[in-house]
Each structure stands twice: as C-alpha cells, then as structure tokens.
Design an enzyme around this catalytic site. Structure first.
Site, PDB file in Angstrom:
ATOM      1  N   HIS A 156      73.402  39.959  14.534  1.00  0.00           N
ATOM      2  CA  HIS A 156      73.541  41.062  13.366  1.00  0.00           C
ATOM      3  C   HIS A 156      73.974  40.399  12.032  1.00  0.00           C
ATOM      4  O   HIS A 156      74.645  41.033  11.129  1.00  0.00           O
ATOM      5  CB  HIS A 156      74.971  42.147  13.884  1.00  0.00           C
ATOM      6  CG  HIS A 156      74.873  42.658  15.345  1.00  0.00           C
ATOM      7  ND1 HIS A 156      74.247  43.599  15.580  1.00  0.00           N
ATOM      8  CD2 HIS A 156      75.193  42.192  16.250  1.00  0.00           C
ATOM      9  CE1 HIS A 156      74.362  44.000  16.861  1.00  0.00           C
ATOM     10  NE2 HIS A 156      74.860  42.950  17.308  1.00  0.00           N
ATOM     11  N   SER A 277      64.157  30.305 -14.143  1.00  0.00           N
ATOM     12  CA  SER A 277      64.144  31.855 -14.693  1.00  0.00           C
ATOM     13  C   SER A 277      63.732  31.692 -16.275  1.00  0.00           C
ATOM     14  O   SER A 277      64.116  30.510 -16.935  1.00  0.00           O
ATOM     15  CB  SER A 277      65.409  32.451 -14.708  1.00  0.00           C
ATOM     16  OG  SER A 277      65.584  33.060 -15.837  1.00  0.00           O
ATOM     17  N   LYS A 283      68.930  28.991 -12.977  1.00  0.00           N
ATOM     18  CA  LYS A 283      68.381  29.568 -11.915  1.00  0.00           C
ATOM     19  C   LYS A 283      67.381  28.607 -11.324  1.00  0.00           C
ATOM     20  O   LYS A 283      66.655  27.737 -12.040  1.00  0.00           O
ATOM     21  CB  LYS A 283      67.602  30.690 -12.320  1.00  0.00           C
ATOM     22  CG  LYS A 283      68.578  32.028 -12.406  1.00  0.00           C
ATOM     23  CD  LYS A 283      68.926  32.807 -11.467  1.00  0.00           C
ATOM     24  CE  LYS A 283      67.980  33.545 -10.950  1.00  0.00           C
ATOM     25  NZ  LYS A 283      68.447  34.324  -9.727  1.00  0.00           N
ATOM     26  N   GLU A 290      59.796  33.673  -0.980  1.00  0.00           N
ATOM     27  CA  GLU A 290      59.858  35.137  -1.076  1.00  0.00           C
ATOM     28  C   GLU A 290      58.341  35.413  -1.259  1.00  0.00           C
ATOM     29  O   GLU A 290      58.048  36.645  -0.769  1.00  0.00           O
ATOM     30  CB  GLU A 290      60.211  35.328  -2.662  1.00  0.00           C
ATOM     31  CG  GLU A 290      61.755  35.037  -2.811  1.00  0.00           C
ATOM     32  CD  GLU A 290      62.325  34.934  -4.164  1.00  0.00           C
ATOM     33  OE1 GLU A 290      62.283  36.073  -4.795  1.00  0.00           O
ATOM     34  OE2 GLU A 290      62.731  33.936  -4.584  1.00  0.00           O
TER      35      GLU A 290
END
Ligand code: ARG
Length: 462
Positions: A156, A277, A283, A290
């Site tokens: 979980h 970024s 970043k 992804e």
C-alpha cells in the site's frame, strides 16, 4: 504505373484510393524480408521445375542485385507503388525483363505478406530478447552488490517489512525473465512458414514447402492455407508480450521516480539521464522514467488496435489486415528504445544505501518480528500482534522507535520479553531470518541470483 492486377479493370484507380490504400510508406520496412522470401521462392520453383533453371537463376540474381543496392543504401523506393511486394516485382521485371513476370507463380500477396511479417517478427523477437538479456544481466550484477543493502519493503506504499535492495531488484529480474519467456514463445509462434497457402486455397503447383522452410530458416510449415494467410496471432502474442514488458518497465520507472524525489532520496539519476527546467534552476527531472511510463500507454494502444482490427474478421485475408504493420512496428520500436534507454539509465543510477537503511529503521518495519519474537516466548500470535501494535502506538505518541524502548517499557506490555529482543528485532536479523526460497535473506537471494545466472547462461537468442 499501371497496376500489376489491372487486367479486368476499365479505368485506373482514383488518386484518392491510391493514396488511401498504399502501404509502401510503412511496409518498405519489410523489403529485406520480402527479397529473401522471393529469392527462396524462385530458388525452390527452379528446383521443382516449375521455373526453368535459367529463369530461376535470372530472378534470383535480379533479386540479389536489388538486395545489394538496398543494403548499400542506393535503392530509391518508388512511393507510387501500392506496396512493397508490387514494388519488388515491378522493379525486378524492369531490371531483368520477361523472367521477372514469372516470380509470382504459385504465390499470392496474401501468403507473401504473411511470410514477410513472420520473418520480421522473428527478427524483432530476437532483438527484444537480446535487450532483455542485457537488462537481466545488469539486474544480477546490481543485486550482487546490494545483498546487504537494507531498505523498507512496502505494501500500500506504506512501510511494511525490511528487505534488501538486492531482493527488490531480483523481483524485477523475475518479471523480465518471464517477459523473455513470452518473447521466446512469440518467436516460436512466428516460426511457421506460410508460403504455399496461395491466396487462401493453396496452390496447384508442386511447391516444396519444406524446402522453403529450410531455405528461410523456419522450423515448421503452416497446416491450413486459410489460416496461413489470415492468422495474425503471432503479432498479437508479440504485442501482448510487449505490453506486459512495458507494464513491468513502467512499475520500475514509477519506483525510480519516487525514489529520486527529495522525500525518498534513495537514488540519484546520472546527469546524463535527467533533464532540467527552463524556469526552475534547481530542477533535475527523471524524464527518461516518465517517458517509459508514458509510452506504456502507447504500446497498450498498439495491442488494442490490432485486437480490434482482427475482431470478427471473416476468413480468410481481408485488407483490414494491412493495418497490422504500423501497430507492430510502433510497439517494437517503442519497446526497443525503452529497454535500451532504461538499461543504461539503471546502470548509471546511484543508489544510497545509507538513506535506505535509515528509512527502513523508521516506520516500524520490525513490528511483525516483535510479534514473532513474542510467539517464540509462548504468546499466541493474535495476542502477540496486539502487544506489538500497542508498543508501536506508544512509540508513535512518543516519537520513538521500537528498538529505543527499554526492557522495562517492553515488559510493561509483555512480561516475557528478555534482553535478546533487541537482537531479534534488529533489521539485519529480520531479513536474515527470512531465508526460505524466495525470501530476502542474503543467502536466499544469493541462491536466487545463482539460479538467475544459470538460466541466463542457458539462453541463446533465437
Ligand atoms: N499490402 C498488403 C498487406 O499488407 C499485402 C497483401 C495484399 N493482398 C491483397 N489481396 N490485396 O496486407
């Protein structure tokens, strides 16, 4: 260019239809397979006497010339051609004259395209398998160096019990090993030679199908001509294997994305596999992960597309089936790129064992072992579970860990507790004790790695 099939037509096809039905823009990828298939067909036709030796030889040499030009990058592919098969036949006839017109004897584009796609699918399975073996070898190597790296295991997405990074990585080893099994099975399914099926009802010429299979490296020939031209199950097997493999990659990527967050901080991607970024200077984003996660949807889409194309198609060949190729090529390209990129990204990523271990030490991952300890002292498991839970509750209220409780505090809940409890619920002991086959104990994982290595050594890309 007048169509090779134009005999019964009184006017040319509409330019709209020409554009609509042409597949050359994508089936040109099959050119090499198509040429090899035609070379084998002509060779066999010569051997069985359907073609004269001279014609067969002229055809084979002509096709080989086209192949050489193609491989040297000097073949210009006529985008006006209806498909790759028509292109080859027209070009051959342009090059060698009359004999070229005999190539298609005893064959239909329906069994021809089935052959080409099967040959190509076999190659793709071999390529994917090689990429999977690279990834599997890397996982074994990483697992070996992290046998003792403690980390929390989750259910979980809540900390559950301590495991090791090696154990976690070996879970992925199992998934990708099964994927390899599915691609090997897809290869076997594709490895059946359909020439001789003709358009749908076989052929009257005395083709030597076994010889064709031998020339083309197939281990079997198809056993029903209607099925031979209209079966695309082998592509569906490839696409479903690709979808499952992408699903596994997406799970791994999701974990790496989580682990590389500031909140987890257990892995750092190499600068070569992360991006920045345009506005936020600090970043460092795990884009590769992804994108693999995102491209999973695309491969599922390819599987759904072909399942839907094939749904309710009457026997035998229907032009709908021309839609098989783009989905298949796209899934192969996507999966191959994802596997290649993912493996290098994983190879260069840096894990942080200290952070993992600290994380495992917080969050009561040893609470089950405390209950098991009490069971060892004669307490029934259900009561032991309750006592351990009560001690966890106390720790949460006081912002402490189980190992920080004194013997008196532990005995207040359960008088049977002795000094040996601290050893028993140390994270190392929790992991060490789980030494059954399939468990996280370093010994058990070592044996699992050994079995993995033996399995990998036995695999030879088909
Ligand atoms: N381009 C076609 C395909 O990919 C080749 C087979 C065409 N057969 C036919 N009967 N029109 O399916």
């Amino acid at each position: 260019m007048s169509k090779l099939w134009a005999g019964r037509f009184e006017k040319p096809t509409s330019a709209l239809l020409d554009d609509f039905q042409s597949s050359i823009s994508f089936d040109r990828r099959l050119l090499r397979c198509d040429l090899l298939g035609s070379i084998a067909h002509a060779t066999m036709l010569g051997e069985v006497g359907v073609l004269s030796r001279e014609d067969a030889q002229a055809i084979v040499e002509g096709l080989q010339g086209i192949l050489t030009d193609h491989e040297a990058g000097r073949l210009s592919i006529d985008q006006e051609a209806e498909d790759v098969h028509m292109f080859v036949e027209s070009l051959l006839t342009q090059r060698i004259g009359e004999a070229g017109k005999r190539l298609h004897t005893g064959r239909s584009r329906n069994d021809q395209v089935a052959l080409d796609v099967r040959m190509y699918a076999k190659e793709c399975c071999g390529n994917v398998l090689a990429l999977l073996y690279d990834l599997l070898a890397l996982l074994l190597e990483l697992a070996k160096s992290h046998l003792h790296t403690l980390m929390p295991g989750y259910t979980h997405l809540q900390k559950a019990q301590p495991v090791t990074l090696a154990f976690h990585l070996m879970a992925y080893f199992q998934m990708f090993r099964r994927d390899a099994g599915r691609f090997a099975a897809a290869h076997e399914e594709a490895d059946v030679m359909p020439l001789g099926s003709g358009a749908l009802a076989g052929t009257t010429y005395p083709l030597n199908r076994e010889r064709l299979a031998e020339l083309l490296g197939f281990s079997q020939v198809t056993d029903n001509a209607m099925d031979g031209v209209s079966d695309r199950d082998f592509l569906l097997s490839f696409l479903s294997a690709a979808s499952i493999c992408m699903m596994h990659l997406s799970r791994f990527c999701e974990e790496l994305i989580l682990w590389s967050t500031n909140e987890f901080g257990t892995v750092t991607m190499d600068d070569g596999f992360a991006t920045g970024s345009s506005i936020m200077p600090q970043k460092k984003n795990p884009d590769a992960c992804e994108l693999v996660r995102g491209k999973t949807g695309r491969v599922y889409g390819d599987l759904m597309a072909l399942l839907t194309v094939m749904k309710a198609l009457p026997l035998a060949y229907n032009k709908d089936m021309q839609e098989d190729k783009e989905a298949f090529f796209d899934a192969f390209d996507t999966l191959a790129k994802c596997l290649r990129t993912f493996t290098e990204m994983l190879r260069t990523a840096v894990f942080h064992p200290d952070v993992m271990e600290k994380s495992a030490a917080r969050g009561f991952t040893n609470a089950t072992d405390l209950a098991d300890y009490l069971v060892g002292k004669g307490v029934p498991f259900r009561d032991a579970h309750h006592i351990s839970g009560a001690l966890v509750g106390k720790c949460i209220r006081e912002n402490r860990q189980l190992l920080e409780l004194s013997l008196e505090e532990l005995r207040a809940e359960c008088p049977g507790v002795e000094e040996d409890v601290y050893q028993a619920i140390s994270l190392q002991a929790c992991v060490q004790r789980r030494s059954l086959q399939g468990g996280p104990a370093p010994d058990a994982v070592c044996r699992s790695i050994r079995r993995g290595e033996e399995w990998l050594a036995r695999q030879a890309a088909p």
